[in-house]
Scaffold this active site. Sequence first.
Site, PDB file in Angstrom:
ATOM      1  N   THR A   1       0.838  -1.195   0.000  1.00 16.64           N
ATOM      2  CA  THR A   1       0.000   0.000   0.000  1.00 16.64           C
ATOM      3  C   THR A   1       0.875   1.247   0.000  1.00 16.64           C
ATOM      4  O   THR A   1       1.891   1.304   0.699  1.00 16.64           O
ATOM      5  CB  THR A   1      -0.938   0.027   1.226  1.00 16.64           C
ATOM      6  OG1 THR A   1      -1.835  -1.081   1.151  1.00 16.64           O
ATOM      7  CG2 THR A   1      -1.766   1.308   1.267  1.00 16.64           C
TER       8      THR A   1
ATOM      9  N   PHE B   1       1.134   5.286   0.715  1.00 15.76           N
ATOM     10  CA  PHE B   1       0.551   6.301   1.577  1.00 15.76           C
ATOM     11  C   PHE B   1       1.077   7.676   1.191  1.00 15.76           C
ATOM     12  O   PHE B   1       2.229   7.817   0.780  1.00 15.76           O
ATOM     13  CB  PHE B   1       0.907   6.031   3.050  1.00 15.76           C
ATOM     14  CG  PHE B   1       0.332   4.752   3.587  1.00 15.76           C
ATOM     15  CD1 PHE B   1      -0.843   4.753   4.313  1.00 15.76           C
ATOM     16  CD2 PHE B   1       0.971   3.532   3.360  1.00 15.76           C
ATOM     17  CE1 PHE B   1      -1.385   3.570   4.812  1.00 15.76           C
ATOM     18  CE2 PHE B   1       0.447   2.344   3.849  1.00 15.76           C
ATOM     19  CZ  PHE B   1      -0.738   2.362   4.573  1.00 15.76           C
TER      20      PHE B   1
END
Length: 311
Positions: A203, A205
């Site tokens: 992921t 960010f």
Amino acid sequence: MKFFSYSYNSENIFVNFEFKELDDLKEDQSFKKCGYLGPKGTYTEIAAMKYFGENVFLIPLQSISDVFEMVQSKEVDFGVVPIENSVEGSVNITMDLLFEKTDIQVVGECIVPIKHFLLSYENLDLTEIKKLFSHQQAIGQCSKFIKNRLNNPEIIFTASTANACEIIKDVQKSAAIGSENIVNIYNLKVLAKDIQDSKSNSTRFFVIANSERFTKIEGTEKNYKTSIICSPKHNKPGVLYNMLKTFKEKNINLTRIESRPTKKQLGEYSFYIDFEGYKEDKDIITALVKLEKMSSFFKILGSYPKWKERE
């Protein structure tokens, strides 16, 4: 009002936390305050620790919207929010808030490998799990495991993976999907490890700050990225091609392009574009000026260094 300061070991595994009074945070100018999607133990917390190291006070917040609001109101210096996952794609609420909120600037990025654990307060066989709690993205990232290994449990979405672990404490025959960090924080039992469908799951960010507080980044090295949002003035054949051609003409490499509805009219979209380079580089200025003329909405989210793992 109290906030938390966290400690992690060299492998980014939670080991300890302590309370800090808000007044103490205001007086101690050597540390910055960073809001993130809480509670403690989320992947967003891991991203914040990876990006800032130890020189930050982490403030867990209830939602991504709360992170944006705290940054906008200058109650925190920075915010950390998820923007996209390699399996489930973009985080729509973050994209929408980047479009809507003023005075918000993207100043950094961090990429976190995602390894999901199946957790519970009970010693359960996998087939005994009746209810499964987690964030919608985590559930999606483990869909094959859920289908093949569990006995059709009821799926309940939560605000975050850590929030799921708080909820299941009072629910019998329940489990949650979360990070390894949560095990130590909540004293949970591990029912299964590495349950994500893709072993290369990660992921990305964004680190955000208030535009009034964060000034120009020093240096314009090639290892910078810039993120923008634009909406075409006219919905006609070839409009996206013409907009993207401005980057081709200046040999600017695009690293991401996503679309989101403008929420004004069906068929109208805004485009979120990431590309290599710094927003004040000569060729990029030329391309962006041309692109802005084609756009009904145009916003530079910010320029920031590409993420690089610390050695």
